[in-house]
Write a protein that holds these residues in place. Structure first.
Motif, PDB file in Angstrom:
ATOM      1  N   PHE A  33     -40.974  25.892 -15.247  1.00  0.00           N
ATOM      2  CA  PHE A  33     -41.588  27.087 -14.666  1.00  0.00           C
ATOM      3  C   PHE A  33     -42.744  27.556 -15.546  1.00  0.00           C
ATOM      4  N   GLY A  34     -43.868  27.875 -14.942  1.00  0.00           N
ATOM      5  CA  GLY A  34     -45.031  28.340 -15.676  1.00  0.00           C
ATOM      6  C   GLY A  34     -46.043  27.235 -15.956  1.00  0.00           C
ATOM      7  N   GLU A  35     -45.594  25.990 -15.910  1.00  0.00           N
ATOM      8  CA  GLU A  35     -46.510  24.862 -16.112  1.00  0.00           C
ATOM      9  C   GLU A  35     -47.515  24.761 -14.974  1.00  0.00           C
ATOM     10  N   SER A  36     -48.735  24.270 -15.291  1.00  0.00           N
ATOM     11  CA  SER A  36     -49.760  24.142 -14.257  1.00  0.00           C
ATOM     12  C   SER A  36     -49.753  22.763 -13.610  1.00  0.00           C
ATOM     13  N   PHE A  37     -50.016  22.731 -12.312  1.00  0.00           N
ATOM     14  CA  PHE A  37     -50.082  21.474 -11.585  1.00  0.00           C
ATOM     15  C   PHE A  37     -51.394  21.382 -10.821  1.00  0.00           C
ATOM     16  N   HIS A  38     -51.863  20.143 -10.693  1.00  0.00           N
ATOM     17  CA  HIS A  38     -53.057  19.855  -9.915  1.00  0.00           C
ATOM     18  C   HIS A  38     -52.614  19.511  -8.498  1.00  0.00           C
ATOM     19  N   VAL A  39     -53.188  20.217  -7.526  1.00  0.00           N
ATOM     20  CA  VAL A  39     -52.810  20.003  -6.129  1.00  0.00           C
ATOM     21  C   VAL A  39     -54.048  19.634  -5.308  1.00  0.00           C
ATOM     22  N   ALA A  40     -53.946  18.527  -4.580  1.00  0.00           N
ATOM     23  CA  ALA A  40     -55.023  18.161  -3.656  1.00  0.00           C
ATOM     24  C   ALA A  40     -54.441  17.992  -2.260  1.00  0.00           C
ATOM     25  N   ILE A  41     -55.203  18.471  -1.265  1.00  0.00           N
ATOM     26  CA  ILE A  41     -54.757  18.373   0.130  1.00  0.00           C
ATOM     27  C   ILE A  41     -55.810  17.605   0.929  1.00  0.00           C
ATOM     28  N   TYR A  42     -55.360  16.618   1.710  1.00  0.00           N
ATOM     29  CA  TYR A  42     -56.254  15.758   2.474  1.00  0.00           C
ATOM     30  C   TYR A  42     -55.960  15.838   3.970  1.00  0.00           C
ATOM     31  N   HIS A  43     -57.036  15.834   4.763  1.00  0.00           N
ATOM     32  CA  HIS A  43     -56.874  15.721   6.213  1.00  0.00           C
ATOM     33  C   HIS A  43     -57.534  14.424   6.659  1.00  0.00           C
ATOM     34  N   ASP A  44     -56.748  13.543   7.270  1.00  0.00           N
ATOM     35  CA  ASP A  44     -57.257  12.216   7.641  1.00  0.00           C
ATOM     36  C   ASP A  44     -57.951  11.553   6.453  1.00  0.00           C
ATOM     37  N   GLY A  45     -57.383  11.731   5.266  1.00  0.00           N
ATOM     38  CA  GLY A  45     -57.909  11.068   4.077  1.00  0.00           C
ATOM     39  C   GLY A  45     -59.042  11.812   3.385  1.00  0.00           C
ATOM     40  N   LYS A  46     -59.564  12.870   4.015  1.00  0.00           N
ATOM     41  CA  LYS A  46     -60.686  13.610   3.433  1.00  0.00           C
ATOM     42  C   LYS A  46     -60.151  14.857   2.715  1.00  0.00           C
ATOM     43  N   LYS A  47     -60.611  15.055   1.460  1.00  0.00           N
ATOM     44  CA  LYS A  47     -60.084  16.173   0.676  1.00  0.00           C
ATOM     45  C   LYS A  47     -60.556  17.521   1.242  1.00  0.00           C
ATOM     46  N   VAL A  48     -59.635  18.433   1.510  1.00  0.00           N
ATOM     47  CA  VAL A  48     -60.038  19.744   2.024  1.00  0.00           C
ATOM     48  C   VAL A  48     -59.664  20.879   1.063  1.00  0.00           C
ATOM     49  N   TYR A  49     -58.863  20.554   0.043  1.00  0.00           N
ATOM     50  CA  TYR A  49     -58.506  21.568  -0.943  1.00  0.00           C
ATOM     51  C   TYR A  49     -58.168  20.892  -2.258  1.00  0.00           C
ATOM     52  N   GLU A  50     -58.557  21.532  -3.345  1.00  0.00           N
ATOM     53  CA  GLU A  50     -58.205  21.048  -4.677  1.00  0.00           C
ATOM     54  C   GLU A  50     -58.064  22.264  -5.572  1.00  0.00           C
ATOM     55  N   GLY A  51     -56.987  22.326  -6.344  1.00  0.00           N
ATOM     56  CA  GLY A  51     -56.821  23.488  -7.202  1.00  0.00           C
ATOM     57  C   GLY A  51     -55.731  23.288  -8.242  1.00  0.00           C
ATOM     58  N   ILE A  52     -55.700  24.215  -9.184  1.00  0.00           N
ATOM     59  CA  ILE A  52     -54.687  24.218 -10.237  1.00  0.00           C
ATOM     60  C   ILE A  52     -53.806  25.442 -10.023  1.00  0.00           C
ATOM     61  N   MET A  53     -52.517  25.258 -10.057  1.00  0.00           N
ATOM     62  CA  MET A  53     -51.630  26.416  -9.851  1.00  0.00           C
ATOM     63  C   MET A  53     -50.322  26.227 -10.596  1.00  0.00           C
ATOM     64  N   PRO A  54     -49.700  27.331 -11.025  1.00  0.00           N
ATOM     65  CA  PRO A  54     -48.455  27.210 -11.779  1.00  0.00           C
ATOM     66  C   PRO A  54     -47.253  26.943 -10.864  1.00  0.00           C
ATOM     67  N   TYR A  55     -46.251  26.291 -11.420  1.00  0.00           N
ATOM     68  CA  TYR A  55     -44.955  26.143 -10.760  1.00  0.00           C
ATOM     69  C   TYR A  55     -44.173  27.418 -11.061  1.00  0.00           C
ATOM     70  N   SER A  56     -43.853  28.181 -10.008  1.00  0.00           N
ATOM     71  CA  SER A  56     -43.303  29.521 -10.233  1.00  0.00           C
ATOM     72  C   SER A  56     -41.959  29.691  -9.549  1.00  0.00           C
ATOM     73  N   GLN A  57     -41.141  30.510 -10.170  1.00  0.00           N
ATOM     74  CA  GLN A  57     -39.814  30.747  -9.605  1.00  0.00           C
ATOM     75  C   GLN A  57     -39.843  31.857  -8.562  1.00  0.00           C
ATOM     76  N   THR A  58     -40.849  32.719  -8.659  1.00  0.00           N
ATOM     77  CA  THR A  58     -40.986  33.790  -7.678  1.00  0.00           C
ATOM     78  C   THR A  58     -42.451  33.942  -7.326  1.00  0.00           C
TER      79      THR A  58
END
Lengths: 301, 301, 301
Positions: free
Chosen positions: C228-253
């Motif tokens: 908890f609290g560690e940061s993760f890199h998240v990428a989201i693709y639609h039909d293989g094309k990147k539509v979102y990229e960001g860094i966010m913590p893993y959170s319990q709440t």
């Protein structure tokens, strides 16, 4: 040999069990989950797993997301119409997993409300009164094997505890330790009467029809001795700025004025309200609700 | 000493009571209240306060505000599928508090409908037949202490009376005095067949899918001896002006035509209907429903 | 003369009947019918006509029209929370009347699902396991006199059969002949972990709040040992094309990040999910769900 006596006594206890199954056992759910996904059904499944004898109902699941004020209002609007012993499970819980307390409030009229103590209890605590409040002891009152899940207390704690309380599996005492008789309260403007002028807030909109519901109670309105058919001056303010002003009769029925015309009436909670007969007052005049919307009502001389 | 006989007779009466508790006791609610606020729940709380043994259901609460025709249609669509003895409480009541009568109609098939007599009974009265109508005597059939409230008869009169009737607390006779067997009826165009041409109105849209439901019954359609796969000419008029014209097959399943293609079929009430397979006919061709929408259907030679 | 013995044995059987009436008897309905018309109520009326002792519930009726994938997901989301013996009736049936089979699946955990076998069973078959599948024999398991209607199997076949099964009027064997233990399955991307990078699909949106629910299970996530609290890199693709990229913590709440900020969390089904605290991730970043939406998640070094 089994004696006739023991058979009879077995019958007696069976009958008693059956008769007791005829008790209240009512659980009423409220949330901001909407009805499009499986969240409400998961809560009800948990309740039915606790006891298939429970009777499950919905207040509403269309509370706007995170809108604690509206949750508080809908409880005040409905709890008094349900019999003593009814258990409400209300889950508008933006702080799920944080330090807000999970509680069960017993009203002085005998209904129970299971909820995060985040303002949801603001209005029932004052209108129905607090008989007792207990904090849910999650060490015992939490669904087995649900510890890994920390974002759905509605299912794992509130529905589970509410169902066990309604089914008589736990007594109110067994919910957890008693708390002082006070709840987290949202700020709200009180209604007042000064020099013949009634002032109050727009507590909520009657969303389906667009009627305006104030927090001015009938008792206060009666102090200026209104008669049906008499005209009243109504002003509506948003953040102190006037957005509506008009003259309308105090009417006993919507049909007493022409279609589309405004009227003052008492809503089903006996609070002063404004409407357009078969029209949508809120939409037509862009009126909203909440603490920053206020009204002034006075008799036309 | 308590005799064995009296114990047995006590058992008998207890068992009888329990068995009777297993009776119908069903109440089905319909309204234009929507599900966003507490109005429906207040009605159900009143019913549960009358008797916790009742079983409460919903027809729909999404009738468009004040739309009595749609209320009438939804009753016709569902009442026949519920067992005799079921009590419907229908509250689409723009004239609340005015002189419209509050009644309970018993259909010839044994269901009860509690409603303002404002047109809501138009269709069930003619399709299921009137066994008896009684006017609700509000002197006895009104929730205690509700006299000050005059805008929510759904809660104070209809839910209360329907619940007492379904629970057997009052008999049908005790609802109030019998009325002549006629109801307030909304005007509606009848279906007809002349020279091989079927004419009718668009009774309602199958809102979720956009299918067009006419009021032309299967029996009339059968008189022109249609075969599955045969093509029909369909014309749709709004206020007499043609807004759609096309040729489409009479099909037993939606899948019998390609995706997006039109078909003629019999809906679940066995009335002639039009659809686009997995498409939205009403939206695509801007078709509405009501008495000013008419259709003509004839075989393609 | 009626002997005391026979009276007692009559009592016994009556009591047994009453006690058995206290069994599960739960039916849960799901459809894409919406709640605006009478279709859901007609199904429930049929069930109540089968047996007034049944307890009827809703999963949801707001499945988008013809969306079999979402129907499959909502079953997976809720079936496990209901007790063994519960009968689900799921009617998302674009192929009504075609050759798709009508079946009842019994899960290894003891719930029954009555549905067209059109992909609706894709997820529960794999997550809960198939105990047995039977094809509904419509020669016996179809509402009397419903043969003329061919577009509403939900009412005439599924609700009717589900109600009779839940009421114990027919046994599971009497549903119809047993089928091989396989169901029609929709294709779906599996989650994977390679070189510390998690890949998966966006199984569904948490529609009410706009949260993103992937199909990456907690067990797989745990293999990279997240704190908890560690940061993760998240990428989201639609039909293989990147539509979102960001860094966010893993959170319990949700409250662990500021209002409007993103977080990684485990949803109520213990699957990896993304959200904005009190915001709508899907709307803000125009993210959808389905097999053409994929995600990649990895630890920030």
């Amino acid at each position: 040999m089994i004696s006739r006596k023991s058979i009879l006594s077995t019958f007696c206890s069976l009958l008693l069990t059956l008769l007791l199954q005829g008790q209240n056992k009512i659980v009423v759910f409220q949330s901001d989950f909407g009805l499009k996904d499986g969240a409400v059904s998961a809560m009800k499944g948990v309740a039915m797993s606790v006891s298939p004898d429970l009777k499950l109902f919905d207040l509403t699941h269309e509370i706007p997301a995170y809108n604690i004020w509206e949750a508080a209002y809908r409880l005040q609007q409905t709890v008094p119409y349900w019999p003593a012993g009814t258990v409400f499970v209300s889950v508008i819980d933006p702080g799920v997993g944080t330090t807000r307390k999970s509680v069960v409030l017993k009203t002085k009229t005998g209904q129970f409300i299971v909820t995060p103590d985040n303002g949801t209890l603001t209005l029932v605590a004052s209108s129905l009164g607090i008989d007792q409040i207990r904090e849910i002891d999650e060490a015992v009152n939490r669904r087995k094997d649900s510890e890994k899940s920390y974002t759905f207390h509605g299912r794992d704690v509130y529905a589970y505890t509410g169902a066990r309380l309604a089914a008589g599996i736990i007594s109110f005492d067994q919910v957890g330790p008693e708390l002082p008789k006070q709840v987290v309260s949202l700020p709200f403007q009180k209604a007042s009467l000064e020099g013949g002028k009634l002032k109050g807030a727009i507590a909520i909109l009657d969303v389906q029809y667009g009627n305006i519901w104030t927090n001015i109670p009938n008792d206060m309105f009666l102090q200026i001795n209104p008669q049906f058919g008499e005209s009243f001056h109504v002003a509506i303010y948003h953040d102190g700025k006037k957005v509506y002003e008009g003259i309308m009769p105090y009417s006993q029925t919507f049909g007493a004025v022409a279609k589309g015309k405004p009227l003052v009436y008492l809503n089903s909670l006996l609070q002063l309200s404004f409407a357009l007969n078969q029209g949508n007052f809120a939409e037509y005049y862009h009126v909203g609700s909440g603490n920053d919307w206020s009204v002034e009502v006075s008799r036309v001389n």
